[in-house]
Enzyme design. Sequence first.
Site, PDB file in Angstrom:
ATOM      1  N   ARG A 116       0.857  -1.181   0.000  1.00  0.00           N
ATOM      2  CA  ARG A 116       0.000   0.000   0.000  1.00  0.00           C
ATOM      3  C   ARG A 116       0.900   1.240   0.000  1.00  0.00           C
ATOM      4  NH1 ARG A 116      -2.746   3.075   4.776  1.00  0.00           N
ATOM      5  NH2 ARG A 116      -3.780   4.636   3.517  1.00  0.00           N
ATOM      6  N   HIS A 162      -2.977  11.032   0.653  1.00  0.00           N
ATOM      7  CA  HIS A 162      -2.446  10.805   2.008  1.00  0.00           C
ATOM      8  C   HIS A 162      -1.880  12.142   2.489  1.00  0.00           C
ATOM      9  CE1 HIS A 162      -0.979   7.438   4.838  1.00  0.00           C
ATOM     10  NE2 HIS A 162      -0.684   8.577   5.445  1.00  0.00           N
ATOM     11  N   GLU A 214      -7.409   8.536   6.217  1.00  0.00           N
ATOM     12  CA  GLU A 214      -7.717   9.205   7.484  1.00  0.00           C
ATOM     13  C   GLU A 214      -8.208  10.643   7.303  1.00  0.00           C
ATOM     14  OE1 GLU A 214      -4.546   8.847  10.293  1.00  0.00           O
ATOM     15  OE2 GLU A 214      -4.504   6.668  10.179  1.00  0.00           O
ATOM     16  N   ASN A 353      -7.464   2.057   9.739  1.00  0.00           N
ATOM     17  CA  ASN A 353      -6.167   2.260  10.383  1.00  0.00           C
ATOM     18  C   ASN A 353      -6.414   2.275  11.884  1.00  0.00           C
ATOM     19  OD1 ASN A 353      -5.089   2.585   7.863  1.00  0.00           O
ATOM     20  ND2 ASN A 353      -4.501   4.735   8.137  1.00  0.00           N
ATOM     21  N   TYR A 355      -4.407   1.866  15.783  1.00  0.00           N
ATOM     22  CA  TYR A 355      -3.149   1.766  16.523  1.00  0.00           C
ATOM     23  C   TYR A 355      -3.346   1.565  18.014  1.00  0.00           C
ATOM     24  CZ  TYR A 355      -0.575   3.442  12.424  1.00  0.00           C
ATOM     25  OH  TYR A 355      -0.016   3.562  11.176  1.00  0.00           O
ATOM     26  N   GLU A 422      -3.561  -0.089   8.141  1.00  0.00           N
ATOM     27  CA  GLU A 422      -2.394   0.303   8.947  1.00  0.00           C
ATOM     28  C   GLU A 422      -2.567  -0.220  10.359  1.00  0.00           C
ATOM     29  OE1 GLU A 422      -1.235   4.474   9.169  1.00  0.00           O
ATOM     30  OE2 GLU A 422      -1.682   4.730   7.038  1.00  0.00           O
TER      31      GLU A 422
HETATM   32  C1  BGC Z   1      -0.990   7.711   9.193  1.00  0.00           C
HETATM   33  C2  BGC Z   1       0.480   7.529   8.890  1.00  0.00           C
HETATM   34  C3  BGC Z   1       1.279   7.759  10.165  1.00  0.00           C
HETATM   35  C4  BGC Z   1       0.864   6.714  11.168  1.00  0.00           C
HETATM   36  C5  BGC Z   1       1.612   6.784  12.495  1.00  0.00           C
HETATM   37  C6  BGC Z   1      -1.429   7.117  10.487  1.00  0.00           C
HETATM   38  O1  BGC Z   1      -2.218   8.050  11.131  1.00  0.00           O
HETATM   39  O2  BGC Z   1      -1.778   7.303   8.116  1.00  0.00           O
HETATM   40  O3  BGC Z   1       0.830   8.419   7.884  1.00  0.00           O
HETATM   41  O4  BGC Z   1       2.644   7.757   9.953  1.00  0.00           O
HETATM   42  O5  BGC Z   1      -0.499   6.850  11.454  1.00  0.00           O
HETATM   43  O6  BGC Z   1       1.378   7.997  13.131  1.00  0.00           O
END
Ligand code: BGC
Length: 571
Positions: A116, A162, A214, A353, A355, A422
């Site tokens: 990607r 992006h 995002e 995405n 995290y 992501e």
């Molecule tokens: C984004 C990336 C970023 C990653 C870590 C995501 O929000 O798409 O560009 O580097 O998180 O912060």
Amino acid sequence: MSATASDSIMETGTFVNCFLLVISLVIIPVNGGYDKERDALLKGTFPQDFIWSSATAAYQIEGAWNVSDKGPSVWDTLAHQGRVYNQDTGDVACDSYHKYPEDVALMKQMGLKYYRFSISWPRIFPTGEQQDGVNQDGVRYYNALINELIANDIQPMVTLFHWDLPQVLQDRYGGFLNNHTTNTTVIHDLFGDYARFCYQNFGDRVKYWITFNEPWITSWLGYGVGNFAPQHNEPAEGQYKAAHNIILSHAKAYHIYDDEFRAAQNGQVGITLNCDWGTPKTPADADAAIRYIQFSMGWFAHPIFKNGDYPEVMKTTMTRKAQEEGRTTSRLPEFTPEQKAYISGTGDFFGLNHYTTVEVTDACCTPIENPNYDTDKDVGTGHAPDWPRAASSWLYVVPWGIRNLLGFIKEEYGDPEIYVTENGRSDHDQDPAIMMDMERICYYMMYTNEVMKASNMDNVKVKAYTAWSLLDNFEWLSGYSERFGLHYVDFNDPTRTRYPKASSVFFKQLVRNNGYPEGSEFTKYVENMWYFCHNTTEAEVNGYTGGASQISSLFSLFLAIPMMIAYSLIA
Ligand code: BGC
């Protein structure tokens, strides 16, 4: 390091013991937080056609910011104003504009079949408008990258936006603030033209398109807070106007594909939304947690995947706020019935995405003098004390959050196909470099296992998992101080040499095993690591008192240390 060297290290099991040893030295079990049932290792594999991928983005890796006719983007502008940590810029970044064959070779070495990446709009149309001219060198570059991928049996998954908006579009039209409530908005048409050009030129080989990455970030940080490009500070309304335009621009790009390209090219078009899982701090905060998610992911997902309109809770909350603020209209714009019909159903897949997770508390309903998006949600956010934190201040490691979020998407949006586009963990940029990146290995291990639970136990249609990132790269306002890569990049070295971190070896095995199959060497390794990764011990969880694993760890001391030294030297 050569592929053969990394393979044999992993396959001998010495590597396993070596990891165990290092882990036992660096992680001091703090206990707490491990839930025996929720956090248990699931053995099994992902569906056969599961997509394993890694991701990057143009401004974060390409460099070559002004090569040939490329126009400046809003991120070039921000970085050149010295607004990034350490005054870092993306001028050279990983130099992938020149080194893309090496990047492809790294993917090939890891056995990845998908990649990607994003296209830089101002590298294709320097001003953002086709009528002002096309940068043929930019078209050549993306053709060359795509061809290199295909030649190596790697499928491109392309993001059109992006965050690197052409600066000229911001200056000419206000970027995504342009006429947000009318039907004649220039920015929708311009994004549509750009998408059409990409479908026309690359769509014979690209079968997965992501319109926006995002949009929450662009809307809130770019046009609300204004600390991200294009630095527009209007926290009461800017984000709502920008989001409105982005949703309509997305729909336009989707319909162009549908009407003009789908029959011949047979690809898919989706959007990637970011969302932290919001877990209520107490049962009384349950509604607040849902409100948190609806105001973040739902803001975009509800119109696109549900009914063309914003979530009900967002609309009612914003209407109440308007009354409290003495306004005649809500700060949240409205879609017309035609627009709702145009937007609804414009996603062939749901890109996610994810995290981290936040703990949500109810903060309703004190009227605020200077309202903004953060206060509009009427929630407070925090973190549980036993959640470990990565290098990024916002990134707490809470693996079970992704399973909950995937389940929420399934229920809320009619069981769509979900591509995790992501997921990943940051380390600090430090000396010596973190090459034995155990905490990243743990992160990938725990999060992918939770994704497998969502897939195999909860029947969520999760089709893809994408590691962020293939390479250490330009981490927006943090510059090069936070590293997310499976590969280390030396940003002081003019040749930008890439070095595989231990996590790339782990990820390769994960892909090769397609999960955690019962009885495999890889799964045995993961079993050994499991409690360490969860900051607890087997004894604490199961009352286990045996000594065999300690003996084998001790034995491995003699092998593991030279192995580690050798590894760090080659790497
Ligand atoms: C984004 C990336 C970023 C990653 C870590 C995501 O929000 O798409 O560009 O580097 O998180 O912060």
